[in-house]
Enzyme design. Structure first.
Site, short mmCIF file in Angstrom:
data_model
loop_
_atom_site.label_atom_id
_atom_site.label_comp_id
_atom_site.label_asym_id
_atom_site.label_seq_id
_atom_site.Cartn_x
_atom_site.Cartn_y
_atom_site.Cartn_z
N ASP A 54 0.85 -1.19 0.00
CA ASP A 54 0.00 0.00 0.00
C ASP A 54 0.89 1.24 0.00
O ASP A 54 1.66 1.45 0.94
CB ASP A 54 -0.92 -0.02 1.23
N THR A 87 -3.10 5.28 -4.15
CA THR A 87 -2.03 6.02 -3.45
C THR A 87 -0.68 5.82 -4.14
O THR A 87 0.16 6.72 -4.13
CB THR A 87 -1.93 5.55 -1.99
N THR A 88 -0.46 4.64 -4.73
CA THR A 88 0.79 4.40 -5.47
C THR A 88 0.73 5.08 -6.83
O THR A 88 1.69 5.73 -7.25
CB THR A 88 1.01 2.87 -5.65
#
Length: 524
Positions: A54, A87-88
């Site tokens: 994550d 998020t990445t």
């Protein structure tokens, strides 16, 4: 000041770029369904290991001094708060945009010209993405299927990918129970080591990891619940900051008797609320436990702050600290409270709570590391699903949306004069890097697949994307690879804005560390 530092012009820009590239490259390998995981170890050597892919979790745990790197970490946190996933992607896209900008700067294109071109490209990409959006929220069966596809796509890149269909159905079931509400407080995630991830299940109501007091009822139907945050340990002498001098032991007993009487009056006030169950955030000592047991009231102590707040939300009760006015207190309601077992642990289950939306997803797994990552994965899926219910427009994943936006920018480039068009072409190249990285992380030929993908979209096949499992270009609509429109838009806008902010930098000024006082220095 000799300790202050200042970087100017090209040096400042290179410093910013190096920091941003380092952060983007750190999380780049975690992108996509075949992305790798990272092990995060605490600096002190104490504390728990974290195994995750994550982006937000990885970036939150690293300590960085570079200003541009901090900007990328912040956009990742914002993406996590706003949508829950991507998020990445947002950090990797910002990194690719900066790489393209660096090449343009080497060709003597002014930063403000690049920013202007990026803004034009970003607007064209947004328009193309919005136009491709699909909204099936009016058709309940289709929308449920879309939610399942979104949850499955989100979980594909996580540790739970082998059980993604099972977890996706749990997440969709939990979110649909909210009936359009967005309060994830009503969905509890409970981690219990043991069994396999496939043994995870959804339980109606709320589960509290506490035990019921000795000699009290273990099962209460149609319960009236009094929730409190009050001290229930004053049957012992506690006189802080003062000294009591007694001549004989009888006088100590007299003080204890007064304390006991005070506690009995407090318990009588609690019983005046006519509750069947008393749940306190703080400890309940033996004497009040006994008094409550004699009155046939179930008492649960030390329900931590998170537990008591969530109980108040799902049972409809108020948390009280004083008991003078029973008529002004709202009691919680629950059809059944009983003690049950999960694995080897005793827990208390609240079924038929006033908020019918409340449920608990019990996560099972081999170790605390597996459970931690399953918890983060499922939380991401729940956030993405609630965001989709708020804004029901969806688009396709697998590099489909990025290729669509890049092709739209390429079509617009001939209509733009000047060096701005170079920046627009660079923006399109950066977008195409996203499917390229997903393919490369899966061990496929990224360059070949991206050219095939571009060709398919040029032919009008706007749902084409990379099928990681077959290693070819596939139809994302048929494969059910779907993502929320809000997620893609947020990634695009945040990455573009962060890039613009870093490109505007021409000086970096580091303040000198604060000087110690002379007296303090003399002590060492």
């Amino acid at each position: 000041n000799d300790q202050a530092a200042m970087f100017k012009g090209e040096t400042a820009r290179m410093s910013a770029f190096v920091g941003a590239f380092a952060v983007a490259d750190l999380v780049k390998t975690t992108l996509g369904p075949k992305g790798m995981d990272k092990i995060l170890t605490p600096a002190s050597g104490e504390g728990e290991l974290v195994i995750t892919n994550d982006g937000a979790t990885i970036l939150r745990s690293i300590d960085i001094d570079n200003a541009a790197a901090k900007i990328l970490i912040n956009i990742s946190k914002t993406q996590d708060d706003e949508v829950g996933d991507g998020t990445t992607s947002v950090v990797v896209l910002a990194g690719e945009l900066l790489r393209e900008a660096e090449q343009l700067l080497k060709r003597k294109v002014h930063p403000m010209t690049i920013i202007e071109g990026f803004r034009l490209a970003s607007q064209v990409a947004r328009d193309a993405l919005t136009a491709s959006g699909i909204d099936n929220s009016k058709d309940e069966a289709k929308f449920r299927q879309e939610l399942l596809e979104i949850a499955t796509t989100t979980l594909s890149s996580k540790l739970v990918t082998d059980s993604k269909n099972h977890f996706a159905s749990l997440a969709v079931e939990a979110v649909l129970r909210l009936k359009g509400g967005h309060n994830l407080e009503h969905i509890q995630l409970l981690k219990k080591a043991g069994g396999t991830m496939a043994d995870s299940y959804l339980a109606e109501g709320f589960i509290l990891e506490k035990s019921i007091g000795i000699g009290q009822p273990k099962r209460v139907e149609n319960a009236r619940i009094l929730l409190a945050n009050t001290s229930m340990d004053t049957d012992k002498i506690k006189i802080y900051g003062s000294r009591v001098r007694v001549k004989e032991l009888d006088q100590v007993e007299e003080i204890e008797a007064v304390e006991k009487e005070k506690m009995k009056k407090k318990v009588d006030k609690i019983l005046a609320h006519k509750c069947d169950v008393f749940i306190n955030r703080q400890l309940i000592y033996d004497y009040p436990q006994q008094l409550l047991a004699d009155a046939g009231v179930m008492a649960i102590e030390h329900a931590d702050f998170d537990g008591i707040e969530r109980l108040a939300a799902v049972t409809g009760g108020e948390i009280v600290s004083t008991f003078e006015r029973p008529d002004m207190v709202t009691l919680g309601e629950c059809a059944l409270i009983e003690e049950t077992m999960i694995g080897e642990d005793k827990v208390i289950r609240f079924s038929g709570v006033k908020s019918g939306a409340a449920c608990t997803i019990v996560l099972r797994g081999a170790s605390s590391h597996v459970l931690g990552e399953a918890d983060r994965s499922l939380h991401d899926a729940l956030c993405v699903l609630t965001a989709t219910i708020k804004n029901p427009h969806t688009t396709h994943g697998g590099g489909c949306a990025e290729t669509l936006m890049a092709n739209a920018i390429d079509k617009e480039v001939p209509n733009v004069e000047g060096k701005k068009s170079l920046a627009m072409e660079a923006f399109a190249r950066a977008l195409r890097q996203m499917p390229y990285i997903i393919a490369e992380n899966a061990g496929l030929d990224g360059a070949e697949l991206v050219t095939q993908l571009r060709s398919e979209h040029h032919k009008g096949n706007n749902t084409a994307g990379i099928d990681i499992h077959s290693g070819n270009v596939g139809d994302m609509a048929k494969l059910g690879i779907r993502e929320p429109m809000k997620l893609k838009l947020h990634v695009l806008v945040s990455a573009a804005e962060a890039t613009e902010m870093i490109l505007r930098v021409d000086d970096i000024i580091k303040s000198a560390p604060r000087q110690r006082q002379q007296g303090m220095q003399g002590m060492h």
